[in-house]
Design an enzyme around this catalytic site. Structure first.
Site, PDB file in Angstrom:
ATOM      1  CG  ASP A 196      -1.887   1.132   1.275  1.00 19.11           C
ATOM      2  OD1 ASP A 196      -3.089   0.877   1.056  1.00 19.11           O
ATOM      3  OD2 ASP A 196      -1.447   2.286   1.501  1.00 19.11           O
ATOM      4  CG  ASN A 204      -4.460  11.387  -4.951  1.00 17.44           C
ATOM      5  OD1 ASN A 204      -4.043  11.476  -6.103  1.00 17.44           O
ATOM      6  ND2 ASN A 204      -4.832  10.243  -4.415  1.00 17.44           N
ATOM      7  CG  ASP A 213      -4.988   8.405 -11.858  1.00 20.62           C
ATOM      8  OD1 ASP A 213      -5.171   8.005 -10.690  1.00 20.62           O
ATOM      9  OD2 ASP A 213      -5.906   8.691 -12.643  1.00 20.62           O
ATOM     10  CD  GLU A 239      -3.670   3.687  -1.120  1.00 20.00           C
ATOM     11  OE1 GLU A 239      -4.474   2.813  -0.751  1.00 20.00           O
ATOM     12  OE2 GLU A 239      -2.745   4.124  -0.409  1.00 20.00           O
TER      13      GLU A 239
END
Ligand code: GH3
Ligand code: MG
Ligand code: MG
Length: 322
Positions: A196, A204, A213, A239
């Site tokens: 992770d 973000n 992305d 993610e």
């Protein structure tokens, strides 16, 4: 009956000059391009230079018969149509010629010269059908190949994740089920790594979702490059990634996880300096079969718990299930 196509090349073979002239004359009048030969040997020489689609040949000639010529021609050019000319007396031979692949026969002397044109027309129609058939078979083959290629691409698309190009969740689950069966039967080991991205929400928030992305795509590539072709990397969702390592025990998996952690840490991701740890990092949890479980859901749960511990211990680290 349809007229003979203009200028079809026809080879006429007969040791009788008069007969050659008659047949050549009739076929020429229909607009065909006629070549004559006085023996089977001469015909073979001419035919070898350029094959003819249609051949009229006498049966009884010098040393080599019309049947020998027919066999030679059929071997060189199976599609050539051969019409045998014979006298009443050798009707048996005509039947033998048909068995050897002649298209038809004409009986000499000819009662009606139109018979020659009629048989030539039928043979040419057959030639056209054969050619059309060939074309259709080729067309079908090409279509089948295209379909096969399209199916291959579709099948591959169905098991891939659109963003990273790596395997998707469903394919991972199927592969895990197969790996459990295989390892059960052969008493083999395998391991799972759950991975992770650390503090990805922060990334973000700072750089926007599209930049996030890009990080996920680049990360997938970094991971993929570190793995063996027999390992299976999948995007588990969001993610999170999962790696299935066949024939690998807990210690082996921990080593690979450490290698992955290091590779990600070393990679220069765009905008990573704003991350809480100053770079993009990942945390991982490892679970091994059969040590930590013998079924998919137990193993997944144990790997996920191990990952959770890696997070609570400060992130950018690897942790094995207890
Ligand atoms: P932690 O270190 O505990 O994992 O922190 P985190 O911020 O990574 O964890 P959290 O679960 O709070 O947030 C995960 C973030 O990952 C939130 C979500 O917007 C982001 N994310 C999930 N999937 C995608 C994706 O496909 N693209 C992008 N850009 N972001 C994604
Ligand atoms: Mg997460
Ligand atoms: Mg995260």
């Amino acid at each position: 009956m349809e007229a003979i196509n203009s200028s079809t090349r026809i080879l006429v073979v007969d040791d009788d000059l008069g007969m050659r002239m008659v047949i050549a004359g009739v076929l020429e009048d229909e607009g065909n391009d006629i070549t004559v030969a006085a023996s089977a040997e001469e015909a073979i020489k001419i035919f070898r230079k350029t094959p003819f689609p249609l051949v009229f040949t006498d049966i009884v000639m010098g040393e080599m018969s019309g049947i020998d010529l027919l066999r030679d021609i059929k071997q060189q050019s199976p599609e050539t149509q051969v019409i045998i000319m014979t006298s009443n007396a050798s009707l048996d031979t005509a039947v033998a010629a048909l068995r050897s692949g002649a298209y038809d026969y004409l009986i000499k002397p000819f009662d009606d010269l139109d018979l020659i044109t009629a048989v030539a027309n039928r043979a040419l129609e057959k030639l056209q059908l054969v050619a059309e058939n060939h074309r259709l078979v080729l067309e079908l083959k090409e279509k089948n190949e295209n379909l096969e290629r399209a199916n291959f691409v579709l099948k591959d698309l169905a098991i891939r994740d659109g963003l990273t190009g790596q395997y998707n969740h469903r394919h991972f689950q199927e592969s895990l089920a197969i790996e459990i069966l295989r390892s059960n039967r052969h008493e083999r080991r395998f391991s799972l790594i759950f991975l992770d991205v650390d503090n990805f929400k922060a990334y973000n928030d700072t750089h926007g979702h599209p930049a996030g992305d890009n990080v996920l795509s680049a990360l997938a590539e970094v991971l993929y490059q570190c793995l063996r072709r027999s390992d299976l990397l999948a995007r588990y969702g969001g993610e999170e990634f999962v790696i299935l390592l066949p024939e690998t025990d807990k210690e082996g998996a921990l080593q690979i996880a450490e290698k992955l952690r290091h590779a990600v840490e070393e990679h220069a991701f765009y905008g990573q300096e704003t991350q809480p740890l100053g770079k993009v990092t990942v945390s991982m949890g490892v679970a091994a079969y059969p040590e930590h479980g013998r079924d998919g859901s137990t193993l997944t749960k144990r790997a996920d718990e191990a990952l959770y511990h890696a997070k609570s211990q400060g992130r950018n680290r690897v942790n094995a299930a207890g």
